[in-house]
Design an enzyme around this catalytic site. Structure first.
Site, PDB file in Angstrom:
ATOM      1  N   ASP A 181      31.270  -8.264 -23.851  1.00  0.00           N
ATOM      2  CA  ASP A 181      31.265  -6.807 -23.802  1.00  0.00           C
ATOM      3  C   ASP A 181      30.028  -6.253 -24.514  1.00  0.00           C
ATOM      4  O   ASP A 181      29.676  -6.710 -25.605  1.00  0.00           O
ATOM      5  CB  ASP A 181      32.537  -6.318 -24.511  1.00  0.00           C
ATOM      6  CG  ASP A 181      32.799  -4.840 -24.333  1.00  0.00           C
ATOM      7  OD1 ASP A 181      33.041  -4.421 -23.195  1.00  0.00           O
ATOM      8  OD2 ASP A 181      32.781  -4.104 -25.336  1.00  0.00           O
TER       9      ASP A 181
ATOM     10  N   GLU B  92      27.806  -8.347 -20.061  1.00  0.00           N
ATOM     11  CA  GLU B  92      27.898  -6.955 -19.619  1.00  0.00           C
ATOM     12  C   GLU B  92      26.763  -6.239 -20.332  1.00  0.00           C
ATOM     13  O   GLU B  92      26.857  -5.902 -21.508  1.00  0.00           O
ATOM     14  CB  GLU B  92      29.233  -6.313 -20.010  1.00  0.00           C
ATOM     15  CG  GLU B  92      29.360  -4.915 -19.402  1.00  0.00           C
ATOM     16  CD  GLU B  92      29.861  -3.829 -20.343  1.00  0.00           C
ATOM     17  OE1 GLU B  92      30.220  -2.748 -19.848  1.00  0.00           O
ATOM     18  OE2 GLU B  92      29.870  -4.015 -21.570  1.00  0.00           O
TER      19      GLU B  92
END
Ligand code: GLC
Length: 556
Positions: free
Chosen positions: A202, A264
């Protein structure tokens, strides 16, 4: 080669809150996922990626992690995670879990300790605490804004401020601190030892901040590192992040079976993004440039070229993605009126997408994506053709981006609604009761899996057929050669409004023995002589030509 399974894999994102609820509390859970894995196997995917299921106050739907080594009781327990991993492996599916290293939840033990400790203490040094500006330090240390709106700084009772690039309950960790690095290596080992095949990382571009926390007064998009204006932002894509991923890669390489890291990273241009997938770093990075490209042949051709080339240069394969839990579902995004390219939410007051047009284009887009070489990411529900829930009453919406932006951003709830499995069951088969943590619209019945299985032309059957053909023709490990009308055997659009003799409205390429053609123009396009149609996103016209907003796979 087995260890390089990810290079052409189709990876399906499960959003645990909204996939399947086994106990009827309205919240999806791990046993629910395990029970439905055979359906995913049947669809033809290679791996699942699970969004966070760790203990969390759920202020950002679990991206605010309070304990990285456990399961939130909402979703089950560690035993359920083990069963899920084992069952997936039995079925031949890989499992990727989400890792959230940029910030913890403010409920994490470390942050509690930081608040209890004094300024300058080792407990505070795990986060980014600073003195404020102004005579009594009442102004935040700098002008950075949170991705969800408002200042990125929050003041604590003793007067110091801490940085949170996201919600106030998501304090950023200080990755300059060796203890933070060691802790995450241990967390990686914890899940690797439990058998996971990889991690989706993330906000991978955010871990390291420019040392002086230099001022930055340019607008930053919600969730985005994709900065339209201004110099390189001091909070994103700093060179120092790469050292972290090299260290992680070394660790992963000590485990058998090809364990992977997926970034990401909202980074551009493509060459900067490709730095995350150099041979000694991560394996993949989400290709948000493709997701954000407008529905036009030239834009998509450029994006495909640029990303393939940038990845080639570092020896990585490319990924492709059209939807996820942060963006408007592509079946709705592609049906918006021109000039309304909303990415992060559509509300009842906004111009509404054209559902039929959106679905038609979404099917064409997916068929194009699945023919591209590399790895493709699917988001749960897109295989049903699910649209965004655009008319959800605001009182149900939970995305912190909505409140923090002073309600100027609709938020991401519309793509997170529990998905329909059975048209006539309570909560459309999401769970055994009517409960659903976000309301499901009545149109969900039409999209339910049991209305689509075995129905020729349904979106589910289209995805299944495409995934099977993709494997059969080895498209994921192929390479593409662009085809232009005018190339031998290929005829130009045959007139009509919007048709150009130059083929500007057509995107066509060959991947091995398959010709892939998408018609973006108003006029139908003929296929080359001798082409045998394998799959079409919508039927061809009566003359066997490809209508507007349709993708065809043909063997030649
Ligand atoms: C990522 C997640 C998003 C989350 C944010 C903060 O962008 O995909 O859902 O809100 O990080 O963790």
């Amino acid at each position: 080669m087995h260890n390089r399974w990810w290079r052409d894999a189709v990876i399906y994102q499960v959003y645990p809150r909204s996939f399947a609820d086994s106990d009827g509390d309205g919240m999806g859970d791990l046993p629910g996922i395990t029970g439905r894995l055979p359906r995913l196997k049947d669809l033809g995917i290679d791996a699942v990626w699970l969004s966070p299921f760790y203990p969390s106050p759920q202020n950002d739907a679990g991206y605010d992690v309070a304990d990285y080594r456990a399961v939130d009781p909402l979703f089950g327990d560690l035993g359920d995670a083990d069963k899920l991993i084992a069952e997936a492996h039995n079925l031949g599916l890989k499992v990727i879990v989400d890792l959230v290293p940029n910030h913890t939840s403010s409920a994490h033990e470390w942050f509690r300790q930081a608040l209890a400790a004094a300024p300058g203490s080792p407990e505070r040094d795990r986060y980014i605490f600073r003195e404020g500006r102004g005579p009594d330090g009442a102004l935040p240390p700098n002008s950075w804004t949170s991705m969800f709106g408002g200042s990125a700084w929050e003041r604590v009772p003793d007067g110091q401020w801490y940085l949170h690039l996201f919600d106030v309950s998501q304090p950023d960790l200080d990755w300059g601190n060796r203890e933070v690095r060691e802790e995450f290596l241990a967390i990686l080992r914890f899940w690797l030892d439990r058998g996971v095949d990889g991690f989706r990382v993330d906000v991978a571009h955010g871990l390291v901040k420019e040392e002086t926390l230099a001022e930055y007064d340019y607008p930053t998009a919600v969730l985005g590192g994709l900065e339209p204006v201004g110099p390189p932002p001091p909070m994103w894509d700093q060179d120092g992040v790469h050292e972290i991923y090299r260290e992680w890669r070394e660790l992963l390489d000590t485990y058998p079976g090809g364990r992977i890291l997926v970034a990401e990273a909202w980074v551009q241009p493509a060459e900067r993004l490709a730095r995350y997938v150099r041979p000694d770093e991560m394996h993949q990075a989400f290709n948000f440039l493709y997701l954000e490209a407008p529905w036009r042949a030239d834009a998509l051709r450029d994006t495909i070229n640029t990303t393939l080339q940038a990845n080639d240069e570092v020896g990585a394969t490319t990924t492709w993605v059209l939807s996820n839990h942060d963006v408007v579902r592509h079946a709705s995004r592609l049906g918006l009126p021109p000039g309304h390219g909303r990415l992060h939410g559509i509300g009842p007051e906004d111009p509404q997408p054209d559902t039929a047009l959106g679905l038609r284009r979404a099917r064409a887009a997916t068929l194009q994506m699945l023919a591209l070489p590399g790895s493709a990411y699917l988001y749960q529900g897109e295989e049903l053709g699910l649209p965004e829930h655009t008319t959800m009453p605001h009182e149900h919406r939970q995305d912190p981006a909505r409140a923090r932006s002073g309600h100027t951003v609709v938020g991401r709830d519309g793509c997170r609604v529990p998905i329909p499995w059975e048209a006539d069951a309570p909560s459309y088969g999401f769970g055994p009761s009517d409960a659903s943590w976000l309301p499901q619209p009545a149109i969900w019945a039409e999209y339910a899996l049991d209305r689509q299985q075995g129905v020729p032309g349904s979106t589910w059957e289209l995805y299944r057929a495409a995934l099977a053909a993709r494997k059969e023709h080895a498209l994921g490990s192929g390479s593409i050669a662009w085809q232009l009308p005018g190339d031998s055997g290929f005829s130009a659009p045959s007139g009509g409004p919007g048709a150009g003799d130059d083929g500007a409205d057509v995107l066509a390429f060959r991947n091995g023995d398959v010709l892939v053609l998408t018609n973006f123009g108003a006029a139908p396009v003929s296929l080359p002589e001798g082409a045998t149609v394998l799959l079409t996103s919508e039927p061809l016209d009566a003359d066997g030509r490809v209508p507007t907003d349709v993708t065809v796979w043909a063997s030649i």
